[in-house]
Design a protein around this motif. Sequence first.
Motif, PDB file in Angstrom:
ATOM      1  N   ASP A  81      17.777  56.396  94.408  1.00  0.00           N
ATOM      2  CA  ASP A  81      16.713  57.039  93.613  1.00  0.00           C
ATOM      3  C   ASP A  81      17.390  58.482  92.942  1.00  0.00           C
ATOM      4  O   ASP A  81      16.956  58.881  92.157  1.00  0.00           O
ATOM      5  N   ASN A  82      18.476  58.709  93.705  1.00  0.00           N
ATOM      6  CA  ASN A  82      19.286  59.573  92.898  1.00  0.00           C
ATOM      7  C   ASN A  82      20.600  59.466  92.757  1.00  0.00           C
ATOM      8  O   ASN A  82      21.614  59.847  93.468  1.00  0.00           O
ATOM      9  N   PRO A  83      20.907  58.784  91.567  1.00  0.00           N
ATOM     10  CA  PRO A  83      22.130  58.288  91.066  1.00  0.00           C
ATOM     11  C   PRO A  83      23.359  59.577  91.203  1.00  0.00           C
ATOM     12  O   PRO A  83      23.239  60.502  90.630  1.00  0.00           O
ATOM     13  N   GLU A  84      24.580  59.122  92.007  1.00  0.00           N
ATOM     14  CA  GLU A  84      25.632  60.004  92.368  1.00  0.00           C
ATOM     15  C   GLU A  84      26.538  59.492  91.260  1.00  0.00           C
ATOM     16  O   GLU A  84      27.128  58.644  91.228  1.00  0.00           O
ATOM     17  N   LEU A  85      26.699  60.047  90.060  1.00  0.00           N
ATOM     18  CA  LEU A  85      27.596  59.717  89.149  1.00  0.00           C
ATOM     19  C   LEU A  85      28.851  60.615  88.932  1.00  0.00           C
ATOM     20  O   LEU A  85      28.689  61.736  89.215  1.00  0.00           O
ATOM     21  N   MET A 137      18.527  61.680  82.204  1.00  0.00           N
ATOM     22  CA  MET A 137      19.671  60.954  81.308  1.00  0.00           C
ATOM     23  C   MET A 137      20.667  60.387  82.297  1.00  0.00           C
ATOM     24  O   MET A 137      20.894  59.248  81.902  1.00  0.00           O
ATOM     25  N   LYS A 138      20.859  60.993  83.480  1.00  0.00           N
ATOM     26  CA  LYS A 138      21.696  60.135  84.305  1.00  0.00           C
ATOM     27  C   LYS A 138      20.783  59.166  85.023  1.00  0.00           C
ATOM     28  O   LYS A 138      21.721  57.931  85.155  1.00  0.00           O
ATOM     29  N   GLN A 139      19.607  58.944  85.275  1.00  0.00           N
ATOM     30  CA  GLN A 139      18.846  57.825  85.407  1.00  0.00           C
ATOM     31  C   GLN A 139      19.115  56.722  84.483  1.00  0.00           C
ATOM     32  O   GLN A 139      19.108  55.637  84.864  1.00  0.00           O
ATOM     33  N   LYS A 140      18.865  57.147  83.206  1.00  0.00           N
ATOM     34  CA  LYS A 140      19.156  56.009  82.317  1.00  0.00           C
ATOM     35  C   LYS A 140      20.263  55.338  82.163  1.00  0.00           C
ATOM     36  O   LYS A 140      20.636  54.210  81.965  1.00  0.00           O
ATOM     37  N   LEU A 141      21.440  56.333  82.328  1.00  0.00           N
ATOM     38  CA  LEU A 141      22.765  55.993  82.326  1.00  0.00           C
ATOM     39  C   LEU A 141      23.104  54.923  83.450  1.00  0.00           C
ATOM     40  O   LEU A 141      23.742  53.868  83.253  1.00  0.00           O
ATOM     41  N   ALA A 142      22.492  55.378  84.696  1.00  0.00           N
ATOM     42  CA  ALA A 142      22.528  54.552  85.721  1.00  0.00           C
ATOM     43  C   ALA A 142      22.037  52.997  85.481  1.00  0.00           C
ATOM     44  O   ALA A 142      22.399  52.117  86.009  1.00  0.00           O
ATOM     45  N   LEU A 143      20.942  53.138  84.801  1.00  0.00           N
ATOM     46  CA  LEU A 143      20.220  51.779  84.482  1.00  0.00           C
ATOM     47  C   LEU A 143      21.107  50.946  83.422  1.00  0.00           C
ATOM     48  O   LEU A 143      21.503  49.821  83.685  1.00  0.00           O
ATOM     49  N   ILE A 144      21.881  51.720  82.484  1.00  0.00           N
ATOM     50  CA  ILE A 144      22.609  51.100  81.491  1.00  0.00           C
ATOM     51  C   ILE A 144      23.749  50.383  82.222  1.00  0.00           C
ATOM     52  O   ILE A 144      24.177  49.364  81.800  1.00  0.00           O
ATOM     53  N   ALA A 145      24.325  51.332  83.043  1.00  0.00           N
ATOM     54  CA  ALA A 145      25.504  50.551  83.800  1.00  0.00           C
ATOM     55  C   ALA A 145      25.194  49.333  84.792  1.00  0.00           C
ATOM     56  O   ALA A 145      25.816  48.498  84.738  1.00  0.00           O
ATOM     57  N   ALA A 146      23.989  49.448  85.385  1.00  0.00           N
ATOM     58  CA  ALA A 146      23.444  48.326  86.009  1.00  0.00           C
ATOM     59  C   ALA A 146      23.094  47.032  85.226  1.00  0.00           C
ATOM     60  O   ALA A 146      23.605  45.879  85.664  1.00  0.00           O
ATOM     61  N   LEU A 147      22.595  47.257  83.971  1.00  0.00           N
ATOM     62  CA  LEU A 147      22.031  46.022  83.268  1.00  0.00           C
ATOM     63  C   LEU A 147      23.413  45.384  82.408  1.00  0.00           C
ATOM     64  O   LEU A 147      23.277  44.469  82.106  1.00  0.00           O
ATOM     65  N   MET A 148      24.427  46.250  82.203  1.00  0.00           N
ATOM     66  CA  MET A 148      25.334  45.926  81.404  1.00  0.00           C
ATOM     67  C   MET A 148      26.019  44.880  81.961  1.00  0.00           C
ATOM     68  O   MET A 148      26.513  43.538  81.109  1.00  0.00           O
ATOM     69  N   HIS A 149      26.389  44.457  83.228  1.00  0.00           N
ATOM     70  CA  HIS A 149      27.003  43.282  83.672  1.00  0.00           C
ATOM     71  C   HIS A 149      26.130  42.020  83.986  1.00  0.00           C
ATOM     72  O   HIS A 149      26.654  40.981  84.461  1.00  0.00           O
ATOM     73  N   GLU A 150      24.938  42.276  83.639  1.00  0.00           N
ATOM     74  CA  GLU A 150      24.095  41.094  83.681  1.00  0.00           C
ATOM     75  C   GLU A 150      24.084  40.525  84.945  1.00  0.00           C
ATOM     76  O   GLU A 150      24.264  39.247  85.323  1.00  0.00           O
ATOM     77  N   PRO A 151      23.518  41.491  86.046  1.00  0.00           N
ATOM     78  CA  PRO A 151      23.369  40.789  87.433  1.00  0.00           C
ATOM     79  C   PRO A 151      22.267  39.960  87.776  1.00  0.00           C
ATOM     80  O   PRO A 151      21.325  39.873  87.000  1.00  0.00           O
ATOM     81  N   GLN A 152      22.380  39.091  88.694  1.00  0.00           N
ATOM     82  CA  GLN A 152      21.438  38.129  89.234  1.00  0.00           C
ATOM     83  C   GLN A 152      20.251  38.881  90.058  1.00  0.00           C
ATOM     84  O   GLN A 152      19.068  38.091  89.936  1.00  0.00           O
ATOM     85  N   LEU A 153      20.709  39.989  90.528  1.00  0.00           N
ATOM     86  CA  LEU A 153      19.609  40.385  91.346  1.00  0.00           C
ATOM     87  C   LEU A 153      19.759  41.883  91.183  1.00  0.00           C
ATOM     88  O   LEU A 153      20.766  42.509  91.362  1.00  0.00           O
ATOM     89  N   ILE A 154      18.611  42.591  90.853  1.00  0.00           N
ATOM     90  CA  ILE A 154      18.706  43.913  90.585  1.00  0.00           C
ATOM     91  C   ILE A 154      17.809  44.757  91.565  1.00  0.00           C
ATOM     92  O   ILE A 154      16.760  44.244  91.864  1.00  0.00           O
ATOM     93  N   ILE A 155      18.495  45.747  92.351  1.00  0.00           N
ATOM     94  CA  ILE A 155      17.801  46.323  93.434  1.00  0.00           C
ATOM     95  C   ILE A 155      17.791  47.947  93.277  1.00  0.00           C
ATOM     96  O   ILE A 155      18.710  48.596  92.809  1.00  0.00           O
ATOM     97  N   MET A 156      16.332  48.443  93.108  1.00  0.00           N
ATOM     98  CA  MET A 156      16.172  49.948  92.721  1.00  0.00           C
ATOM     99  C   MET A 156      15.410  50.556  93.540  1.00  0.00           C
ATOM    100  O   MET A 156      14.440  50.157  94.077  1.00  0.00           O
ATOM    101  N   ASP A 157      15.904  51.716  93.586  1.00  0.00           N
ATOM    102  CA  ASP A 157      15.079  52.719  94.771  1.00  0.00           C
ATOM    103  C   ASP A 157      14.083  53.654  93.859  1.00  0.00           C
ATOM    104  O   ASP A 157      14.980  54.555  93.472  1.00  0.00           O
ATOM    105  N   GLU A 158      13.017  53.652  93.717  1.00  0.00           N
ATOM    106  CA  GLU A 158      12.214  54.604  93.172  1.00  0.00           C
ATOM    107  C   GLU A 158      12.913  54.612  91.754  1.00  0.00           C
ATOM    108  O   GLU A 158      13.172  55.655  91.142  1.00  0.00           O
ATOM    109  N   PRO A 159      12.818  53.680  90.792  1.00  0.00           N
ATOM    110  CA  PRO A 159      13.569  53.531  89.643  1.00  0.00           C
ATOM    111  C   PRO A 159      12.787  54.466  88.492  1.00  0.00           C
ATOM    112  O   PRO A 159      13.258  54.786  87.329  1.00  0.00           O
TER     113      PRO A 159
END
Length: 241
Positions: A81-85, A137-159
């Motif tokens: 919910d609060n990406p630490e980048l 913007m940090k939330q968007k960057l975390a989303l891009i990083a997550a989607l980039m590697h095409e995971p089979q399971l996406i887990i999100m806390d208050e996305p």
Amino acid sequence: MLKIEHLTKYYGEKLAVDDLSLHIKKGEIFGFIGHNGAGKTTTIKAVCGIHNFEEGSIFVDGISVKENAIACKQKIAYIPDNPELYEYMTGYQYLKFVGDIFQVEAAVRWPNIQKYAELFGLWDDLAQPISSYSHGMKQKLALIAALMHEPQLIIMDEPFVGLDPKASYTLKTLMREICDEGKSIFFSTHVLEVAEKLCDKVAIIRGGKLVRSGTMEEVKGDASLEDVFMELEDNHADHAV
């Protein structure tokens, strides 16, 4: 894709998750609902291999999180919910770093970075340091990083926290598209209207214990999800008196 069997987690003497069992199939968007402190984030972190747990088992695509956490992490993406980048990096450097960790080939990495960065309106900001980014913007960057590697399971806390309306709409559309491809999403949210419209299945947790679970129709019937949630909360309050 995800099986949680009799998960039990303590913090000292406090029981945070109490004998929780959930099954998320391939192609499903599964919503996880509950008040603050209900055990949602604890469950999510146990699934991701961040928290140990005392009892039960968790399997990602048939692989035990306890026995082979690394293999499980290779199949999932976790968005807190609060990406630490790493704020000293630029957005581009951070995405390259995540791509290297997941060993994403260039032929997959760069088209996906461009695709998702343009969809979330972050393409022109990737050269800027993350320290200059807003929370959204940090939330968007975390989303891009997550989607980039095409995971089979996406887990999100208050996305949806911190996202503007356009980015929220983009994320909801992507979530449906991703699951239509046979992948799965498990996410917590307080935005019950979004969960009601988006989720195939939903579970309601209170005090670490599962109180309602099933398809959206099974859980809410002819009422709204918000009405069902509030009724469960009111009943609990009445019994606690």
